[in-house]
Design a protein around this motif. Structure first.
Motif, short mmCIF file in Angstrom:
data_model
loop_
_atom_site.label_atom_id
_atom_site.label_comp_id
_atom_site.label_asym_id
_atom_site.label_seq_id
_atom_site.Cartn_x
_atom_site.Cartn_y
_atom_site.Cartn_z
N LYS A 486 0.83 -1.19 0.00
CA LYS A 486 0.00 0.00 0.00
C LYS A 486 0.88 1.26 0.00
CE LYS A 486 -4.04 0.37 0.97
NZ LYS A 486 -5.25 0.64 0.17
N LYS A 487 1.96 1.21 0.79
CA LYS A 487 2.86 2.36 0.83
C LYS A 487 3.49 2.57 -0.55
CE LYS A 487 4.06 1.91 5.74
NZ LYS A 487 5.13 1.60 6.70
N SER A 488 3.95 1.49 -1.18
CA SER A 488 4.60 1.62 -2.49
C SER A 488 3.61 2.13 -3.54
CB SER A 488 5.18 0.27 -2.93
OG SER A 488 4.16 -0.67 -3.16
N GLN A 489 2.32 1.67 -3.43
CA GLN A 489 1.31 2.16 -4.36
C GLN A 489 1.07 3.65 -4.20
OE1 GLN A 489 -0.57 0.40 -6.83
NE2 GLN A 489 1.21 -0.89 -6.45
N GLY A 675 5.09 4.35 -18.64
CA GLY A 675 4.36 3.09 -18.60
C GLY A 675 3.57 2.90 -17.32
N LEU A 676 3.51 3.91 -16.46
CA LEU A 676 2.82 3.79 -15.18
C LEU A 676 1.49 4.53 -15.17
CD1 LEU A 676 5.83 4.26 -12.73
CD2 LEU A 676 4.75 2.12 -13.44
N GLY A 677 1.31 5.50 -16.04
CA GLY A 677 0.12 6.35 -16.00
C GLY A 677 -1.16 5.57 -16.13
N TYR A 678 -1.27 4.73 -17.18
CA TYR A 678 -2.51 3.97 -17.38
C TYR A 678 -2.70 2.95 -16.26
CZ TYR A 678 -5.99 0.88 -19.38
OH TYR A 678 -7.10 0.12 -19.57
N MET A 679 -1.58 2.30 -15.86
CA MET A 679 -1.68 1.30 -14.80
C MET A 679 -2.21 1.90 -13.51
SD MET A 679 1.30 -0.96 -13.00
CE MET A 679 1.67 0.39 -11.89
N VAL A 680 -1.65 3.07 -13.11
CA VAL A 680 -2.07 3.74 -11.87
C VAL A 680 -3.53 4.19 -11.99
CG1 VAL A 680 -1.71 5.76 -10.41
CG2 VAL A 680 0.25 4.43 -11.21
N SER A 681 -3.88 4.75 -13.14
CA SER A 681 -5.25 5.23 -13.33
C SER A 681 -6.25 4.07 -13.25
CB SER A 681 -5.39 5.93 -14.69
OG SER A 681 -4.54 7.05 -14.75
N LYS A 682 -5.90 2.96 -13.88
CA LYS A 682 -6.79 1.78 -13.85
C LYS A 682 -6.96 1.27 -12.43
CE LYS A 682 -7.35 -2.69 -16.22
NZ LYS A 682 -7.43 -3.59 -15.06
N GLN A 683 -5.84 1.30 -11.69
CA GLN A 683 -5.91 0.81 -10.31
C GLN A 683 -6.77 1.73 -9.43
OE1 GLN A 683 -2.31 0.69 -7.67
NE2 GLN A 683 -2.66 -1.51 -7.87
N ILE A 684 -6.65 3.04 -9.64
CA ILE A 684 -7.48 3.99 -8.88
C ILE A 684 -8.96 3.73 -9.15
CG2 ILE A 684 -8.14 6.42 -8.69
CD1 ILE A 684 -5.19 7.13 -9.14
N VAL A 685 -9.32 3.54 -10.42
CA VAL A 685 -10.71 3.28 -10.77
C VAL A 685 -11.20 1.99 -10.10
CG1 VAL A 685 -12.32 2.74 -12.65
CG2 VAL A 685 -10.61 4.56 -12.93
N GLU A 686 -10.38 0.93 -10.15
CA GLU A 686 -10.78 -0.35 -9.56
C GLU A 686 -10.91 -0.23 -8.04
OE1 GLU A 686 -7.86 -3.02 -11.07
OE2 GLU A 686 -8.89 -3.30 -12.99
N ASN A 687 -10.06 0.62 -7.42
CA ASN A 687 -10.18 0.85 -5.98
C ASN A 687 -11.49 1.56 -5.63
OD1 ASN A 687 -7.75 -0.37 -5.49
ND2 ASN A 687 -6.59 1.55 -5.37
N HIS A 688 -12.07 2.22 -6.63
CA HIS A 688 -13.38 2.87 -6.45
C HIS A 688 -14.51 1.94 -6.90
CE1 HIS A 688 -10.96 6.51 -6.00
NE2 HIS A 688 -12.05 7.17 -5.61
N SER A 689 -14.21 0.61 -7.01
CA SER A 689 -15.19 -0.41 -7.44
C SER A 689 -15.69 -0.16 -8.85
CB SER A 689 -16.38 -0.47 -6.47
OG SER A 689 -15.96 -0.78 -5.17
#
Length: 714
Positions: A486-489, A675-689
């Motif tokens: 979680k810290k690294s994210q 290469g991190l922008g889309y990955m981080v954005s996708k993860q944020i959306v998934e964290n919002h269900s």
């Protein structure tokens, strides 16, 4: 009085019947001696008197009705009647004339008593008979039934008297029963057995006798007597069924069965024995049992001798030999065969090929060891609960991660576990009735405590555990320590935000330079003394506010913010983001067109994180349209539970082989991308269900669609 009348009276006086004559006013005109005796009144007391006044009790009796009918209709009447004052029965005949009525009567009391006794005898014989007694007319309709008949078939007498016997006979016995009934109706007594249907639907077996009812040499109906032989028939049927079952048990049994005598000679084997061991019945009957391997013959002989004493051997796990010499594992049962005196006259054996089971058990043991090894050596903490929510197992990783020894946790109830925060327990108790016991929970983020008090971020998963029959036997819980992850994210997200902020710096600098130029020009004019200074101050204040707004958005983006989920209007967040990127879009010759549906529900989200997602997707779309174009941003309600946000660009698109890799860390389609922008954005959306979907076609553009759940407590 004339001689003729005198002679007539003398004749009437001598007849054995009582006689009296009445005139048309119902007065006695003559009473003979027998009438005086029967009525206990003298002739002189009655002659000239009114019959209804002398015998007023008769007015309410049948005598009154019959005598009046005879006079009224001028027809003779005959009847039997009881006269209560005298406690006598009379047989009366009355003959009317134009002047009155002549009545002859006899005392039939003794005859009535005898007849009544006889009728009572027959009635008692009918009603008290333990067998069912009944009668039919020639059409088969019930005329009489006794109480035993009511008890036998469950119908009342009234119900029987509205029926024919035909619907009560079982269908397969109907033709036979009708044949016997027709013969009885011709005068021939019949006896037979038949099945009839009880009122409750059950079958009753009867032994029936049908006899003709003959009146004046003519058959007018049929008597019936029936005995319930259901128990006897059931016993016979059950005996036959038992015999058939035993034969079927031996013949069709999936296990091999054999019978041997006291000299160990084979008397019988079943087809499964032939199939299992390869020996035919002809080749083994009369010989020693050929299926015992040499190395077991001595021990099996001892076992046979024990069974011959009356003992049984159940569930013997042993080895038997087939005709081709191969050995198989079997589970056998040996039992003595007894005669009616209890003497042992032979042995029977039943065995089942358990070779596959033995192999399966070995495989199961191996898999069990593998599973135990997987649980015990797993890097994630694993706990197992029984159906009473008590801990029955914890692995080594749990001890290492949380600091409690197994002995401190085993046997504790779920609600007594010390590593679960009180607020989590309270939430679990409140939702207990809403969550099904066998419901899966996968990777749900939560918080737990170590024994030393340190808080750990964990990914919580729950799985049901089933027994061999498929019944739920408990459940397992897997806790993965994601504190460092979680810290690294968080570091990764903040890093990406700073990268985006740096990339936006040039456009923002240009955006700020314009209002600064305006402010400098007005300051110069003010120094020169030109124009309305108050108007200058208003314009400069507006430009300063614009600079402040742009810098605020940049600072919010760049500065790490605590995650705070709140109900937000997604359209307002999008407009703030578009404002931030407006200058960069103009510099890249890109027009941003917004299409927002009215009345879109609010979304439960972290505003700062959602802006980071929108900036990333808008910036990627601008960069993809190198020669300019239109970026369309749509926001509308997908259904009652979701809102969708679409980014539709007219850029170069993404090839299909590259589209499959989108979201992988450090994979990018841009020359200088991380290469991190889309990955981080996708993860944020998934964290919002929510969910992110990409559709793209080379040289035609890309559409990114975000689906987010609607908040219900906004």
């Amino acid at each position: 009085m004339s001689i003729t009348i005198a002679n007539g009276y003398e004749i009437l006086d001598r007849i054995t019947d009582g006689f009296f004559a009445l005139d048309d006013q119902w007065n006695f005109t003559y009473v003979n001696s027998e009438a005086s005796r029967l009525l206990f009144r003298s002739r002189n007391d009655l002659v000239g008197k009114n019959v209804w006044e002398e015998f007023p009790e008769a007015v309410d009796l049948t005598f009154y009705d019959h005598y009046h009918r005879a006079i009224r209709e001028q027809t003779s009447v005959a009847f039997d009647a009881f006269f209560p004052p005298l406690k006598r029965w009379f047989d009366a005949k009355a003959y009317p004339s134009s002047t009155g009525l002549s009545v002859y009567f006899q005392d039939i009391t003794n005859k009535k008593i005898a007849l009544s006794q006889k009728e009572q005898h027959y009635k008692s014989l009918f009603e008290q008979n333990p067998d069912a007694v009944f009668s039919f007319d020639l059409d088969g309709n019930y005329l009489t039934v006794n109480p035993a008949m009511e008890r036998l078939l469950g119908y009342s007498e009234a119900e029987f008297l509205q029926k024919s016997f035909v619907p009560l006979v079982a269908e397969d016995d109907l033709e036979k029963t009708l044949g016997h009934y027709r013969k009885a109706a011709t005068g021939i007594t019949q006896r037979y057995q038949a099945k009839v249907v009880h009122k409750n639907g059950s079958i009753v077996y009867l032994d029936v006798t049908n006899m003709p009812i003959i009146v004046h040499d003519e058959v007018v109906g049929v008597y019936g007597v029936a005995k319930d032989i259901t128990d006897r028939s059931s016993e016979q049927d059950e005996l036959q069924k038992t015999k058939e079952r035993l034969e079927s048990f031996v013949r069709d049994n999936a296990d091999a069965i054999w019978v041997i005598d006291l000299e160990d000679q084979v008397l019988e084997i079943n087809p499964t024995f032939e199939t299992m061991f390869g020996w035919s019945a002809d080749s083994v009957i009369g010989k020693k049992l050929p299926i015992i391997p040499d190395f077991l013959k001595e021990s099996m002989q001892d076992m046979h001798e024990r069974v011959k004493t009356g003992a049984s051997v159940v569930g013997l796990e042993t080895i038997r030999e087939r005709k081709d010499g191969s050995l198989i594992h079997v589970s056998a049962t040996l039992s003595p065969i007894l005669d009616l005196t209890g003497k042992v006259i032979g042995l029977t054996g039943i065995c089942r090929d358990v070779s596959s089971r033995k192999k399966a058990e070995e495989t199961l043991k191996a898999k069990t060891k593998q599973l135990e090894s997987f649980i015990e050596n797993n890097v994630d903490s694993i706990l197992m609960f029984n159906l009473d929510r008590e801990v029955v197992h914890v692995n080594q990783a749990f001890e290492n991660t949380f600091g409690w020894a197994k002995e401190e946790i085993l046997g504790l109830h779920l609600y007594d576990l010390p590593f679960i925060p009180s607020e989590v327990l309270e939430e679990a108790k409140q939702s207990e009735g809403k969550i099904k016991p066998d419901e899966l929970i996968l990777g749900e983020e939560s918080v737990r405590y170590r024994k030393d008090g340190e808080k750990l971020e964990v990914a919580f998963s729950k799985f049901p555990i089933y027994d061999a029959k498929g019944n739920m036997d408990g459940w397992s819980v897997i806790l993965r320590d994601i504190t460092e992850w979680k810290k690294s994210q968080l570091v990764l997200q903040n890093s990406e935000k700073l990268t985006v902020a740096g990339q936006l710096a040039a456009g923002i600098a240009h955006e700020i330079r314009n209002p600064i130029t305006v402010i400098k020009g007005f300051i110069y004019l003010m120094k020169s003394g030109y124009g309305d200074k108050e108007e200058y101050f208003t314009i400069m204040a507006s430009e300063c506010e614009r600079i402040e707004q742009i810098l605020s958005e940049l600072l919010v983006l760049a500065k790490p913010q605590p995650i705070k989920l709140e109900p937000k209007d997604i359209r307002f967040i999008m407009m703030q983001t578009v404002t931030l990127l407006h200058t960069q879009a103009i510099m890249s010759n890109v027009e941003i067109a917004t299409q927002f549906e009215q009345g879109v529900a609010r979304v439960y989200c972290d505003e700062n994180q959602m802006k980071q997602v929108f900036i990333n997707f808008i910036k990627n779309a601008i960069e993809a349209m190198q020669t300019g174009g239109t970026l369309t941003i749509q926001i509308k309600q997908k259904d009652d539970d979701h809102v969708i946000v679409r980014f539709i660009d007219e850029g170069t698109g993404i090839p299909a082989e590259m589209l499959k890799k989108m979201g992988q860390p450090f994979y990018t389609t841009k020359e200088n991308g991380t290469g991190l922008g889309y990955m981080v954005s996708k993860q944020i959306v998934e964290n919002h269900s929510g969910e992110v979907h990409i559709e793209s076609e080379w040289n035609k553009g890309t559409t990114i669609e975000i689906s987010l759940p609607i908040t219900r407590n906004s």
